[in-house]
Each structure stands twice: as C-alpha cells, then as structure tokens.
Design an enzyme around this catalytic site. Sequence first.
Site, short mmCIF file in Angstrom:
data_model
loop_
_atom_site.label_atom_id
_atom_site.label_comp_id
_atom_site.label_asym_id
_atom_site.label_seq_id
_atom_site.Cartn_x
_atom_site.Cartn_y
_atom_site.Cartn_z
N GLY A 13 0.80 -1.23 0.00
CA GLY A 13 0.00 0.00 0.00
C GLY A 13 0.83 1.27 0.00
N SER A 15 0.86 3.44 -2.81
CA SER A 15 0.43 4.33 -3.90
C SER A 15 0.04 5.72 -3.39
CB SER A 15 -0.73 3.70 -4.66
OG SER A 15 -1.68 3.16 -3.77
N TYR A 157 -11.58 -1.65 13.11
CA TYR A 157 -10.24 -1.13 12.88
C TYR A 157 -9.35 -1.35 14.11
CZ TYR A 157 -6.70 2.35 11.46
OH TYR A 157 -5.54 2.99 11.12
P1 NAP Z 1 -4.27 5.69 2.68
O1 NAP Z 1 -3.79 7.05 2.33
O2 NAP Z 1 -5.72 5.39 2.61
O3 NAP Z 1 -3.46 4.61 1.80
C1 NAP Z 1 -3.74 3.25 1.93
C2 NAP Z 1 -2.84 2.45 1.01
O4 NAP Z 1 -3.17 1.06 1.16
C3 NAP Z 1 -3.04 2.78 -0.45
O5 NAP Z 1 -1.79 2.68 -1.12
C4 NAP Z 1 -3.99 1.67 -0.92
O6 NAP Z 1 -3.88 1.37 -2.31
C5 NAP Z 1 -3.46 0.51 -0.11
N1 NAP Z 1 -4.42 -0.58 0.02
C6 NAP Z 1 -5.71 -0.52 0.45
N2 NAP Z 1 -6.26 -1.74 0.42
C7 NAP Z 1 -5.32 -2.58 -0.05
C8 NAP Z 1 -5.25 -3.98 -0.33
N3 NAP Z 1 -6.32 -4.77 -0.12
N4 NAP Z 1 -4.11 -4.51 -0.81
C9 NAP Z 1 -3.04 -3.73 -1.03
N5 NAP Z 1 -3.01 -2.41 -0.79
C10 NAP Z 1 -4.14 -1.85 -0.31
O7 NAP Z 1 -3.83 5.31 4.18
P2 NAP Z 1 -2.69 5.93 5.13
O8 NAP Z 1 -3.29 7.01 5.94
O9 NAP Z 1 -1.46 6.19 4.36
O10 NAP Z 1 -2.46 4.69 6.13
C11 NAP Z 1 -1.44 3.71 5.91
C12 NAP Z 1 -1.43 2.75 7.09
O11 NAP Z 1 -1.22 3.48 8.30
C13 NAP Z 1 -2.75 2.01 7.27
O12 NAP Z 1 -2.49 0.69 7.70
C14 NAP Z 1 -3.43 2.80 8.38
O13 NAP Z 1 -4.34 2.01 9.09
C15 NAP Z 1 -2.25 3.20 9.22
N6 NAP Z 1 -2.51 4.38 10.06
C16 NAP Z 1 -2.84 5.58 9.51
C17 NAP Z 1 -3.09 6.68 10.34
C18 NAP Z 1 -3.43 8.02 9.80
O14 NAP Z 1 -3.72 8.92 10.61
N7 NAP Z 1 -3.40 8.26 8.50
C19 NAP Z 1 -2.99 6.51 11.72
C20 NAP Z 1 -2.66 5.28 12.25
C21 NAP Z 1 -2.41 4.21 11.40
P3 NAP Z 1 -4.84 2.14 -3.41
O15 NAP Z 1 -4.30 3.54 -3.48
O16 NAP Z 1 -4.64 1.38 -4.66
O17 NAP Z 1 -6.23 2.07 -2.85
#
Ligand code: NAP
Length: 249
Positions: A13, A15, A157
């Site tokens: 993930g 992208s 989650y």
């Molecule tokens: P994001 O911007 O929504 O990006 C999610 C990424 O995961 C995208 O590249 C997406 O690909 C990919 N993805 C989704 N479903 C997938 C699947 N089934 N197989 C492979 N790839 C998949 O999320 P983010 O905020 O960067 O979060 C990244 C991680 O950090 C997550 O695990 C999230 O739970 C964790 N996190 C985030 C926060 C926050 O505040 N942002 C806080 C705590 C933890 P596509 O672009 O192709 O959909």
Amino acid sequence: MKLLEDKNVIITGASRGIGMGIAQVFADHGANVAFTYSSSEAPALELEKELKAKGVNAKAYKSNAANFQEAEELVAKVLVDFGGRIDVLINNAGITKDNLLMRMSEADFDAVIDINLKSVFNMTKAVQRTLLKQRSGSIINMSSVVGVKGNAGQTNYAASKAGMIGFTKSVALELGSRNIRCNAIAPGFIETEMTDKLDEKTVQSWRDGIPLKRGGSPEDIANACLYFASDLSSYVTGQVLNVDGGMLT
Ligand code: NAP
C-alpha cells in the site's frame, strides 16, 4: 549518510499516504523498493518512476494484500525482480470502515480484518522462508494508537490494529533466534487522504489535543520505519513505537 544502501524492501500500500512517504524516504537512503497498490495504478506508476530517478531499483505491483495466494505470487515475483533477497517487509496497507457497533455490518467488519490483519499473516508467511534462509530480516507492521487504546466507532479497525500488535510480538519471539526482527509502529493522527475525509473542525480539535500541537506527516512515520529497517535498531524486536506527537502520553 545512507542507512539502507542496497537493501531490498517490500512495502504494501504505497500508492499514497504513509506508504508513499516511506517509499520516498527509503529510496533516499539507497533502498530498492518493491511496493503494492490495490487500485491506484497511475499514482503507483508515477511513484515507480520517481523512485527510479533517485538511482534505486523500484517496481509497483498490483496485489491484494488480503489474498493469501496473491501475497505468495507477489513475493515470488519480487524475488525474481530484485535478485533473490528481501531485507525488509513493511505491512502498511490498510483501510477504515467506521461505524458504531450497533450499525456495523458483518461485511465491514470482515473487510477491515482481512485487509488490515489477515494481510500481515499473508505477507509474513510469504517472506518467511527467504528471511530464514538469509538469517536476517526486519518486519515492520503499521498498527495504530487506536490498536493500543481503542476508539468508539472503530471496533473493526481497533481490533485489526491490536491484532497486529499480538502478531508482531509473537513473530519476534518465534524468529528472534534467526536474527529476524519484528516491530510495530502505532501512528497517531497522520494527515493523509485517509484523514482528508474528515471535517476541518474535527481535525483542528484533534490537533489541539496533541501535545506537539500538530498532526503527523507521512515523513514522521517513514523516519520511524527507517530506524526499524536499518541496523540502528539491530537489538530491538517485539516493540511497539507510538509515533503520535505525545497523543497517548
Ligand atoms: P491511505 O492514504 O488510505 O493509503 C492506503 C494504502 O493502502 C493505499 O496505497 C492503498 O492502495 C493501499 N491498500 C488498500 N487496500 C489494499 C489492499 N487490499 N491490498 C493492497 N493495498 C491496499 O492510508 P494511510 O493514511 O497512508 O495509512 C497507511 C497505514 O497506516 C494504514 O495501515 C493505516 O491504518 C495506518 N494508520 C494511519 C493513520 C493516519 O492517521 N493516516 C494513523 C494510524 C495508522 P490504493 O491507493 O490502490 O487504494
């Protein structure tokens, strides 16, 4: 100083958001980066180009982390494309499908558990044989402060992110004797597309409640990953690092 020169890294993930930030920082530190996406092909190919321009090997793969078979096939391809070695796995792919328990559907519970937690099992199983043969490797699981503390409206989650912590500690215990380390990062409020969906007033109230008075950036998380991926943390395993501006303090 480059901390990951010639290391091969898989990031799920990447992208957009945190994963993309990790890929960029890692390439700056000399890592070759294999990364996945689910549907965002154009930004993934753009990132592949950007990373290659930094002088490292990079490749984007469309792969559903929740699918066991696809994870196996992905790792087989990466081994061919990146010279048979994997030094670091970052299980970062994740989604949210928030709702109060009363309104949460079974489908939304299952989807979050499959993509956030089952994916970690799938990918760790898929790289395990290679890491064991090498007698080295660092696995980093992207949990969340919500997995540590819980959160109303996020039972699915929070359960997935807490599950990742138990998985992380168990892998650290199982594979430590083979010099394979496994740690988790618990980001707080990181400003990405995942959080862009929220209204500005809510977001500002969150910022105000954080001791460091700001949301985190993907780079803040990438720098913590850099520590766990590199030899700087060679005596650290089974840990959960909160990267949250002091939110849980
Ligand atoms: P994001 O911007 O929504 O990006 C999610 C990424 O995961 C995208 O590249 C997406 O690909 C990919 N993805 C989704 N479903 C997938 C699947 N089934 N197989 C492979 N790839 C998949 O999320 P983010 O905020 O960067 O979060 C990244 C991680 O950090 C997550 O695990 C999230 O739970 C964790 N996190 C985030 C926060 C926050 O505040 N942002 C806080 C705590 C933890 P596509 O672009 O192709 O959909």
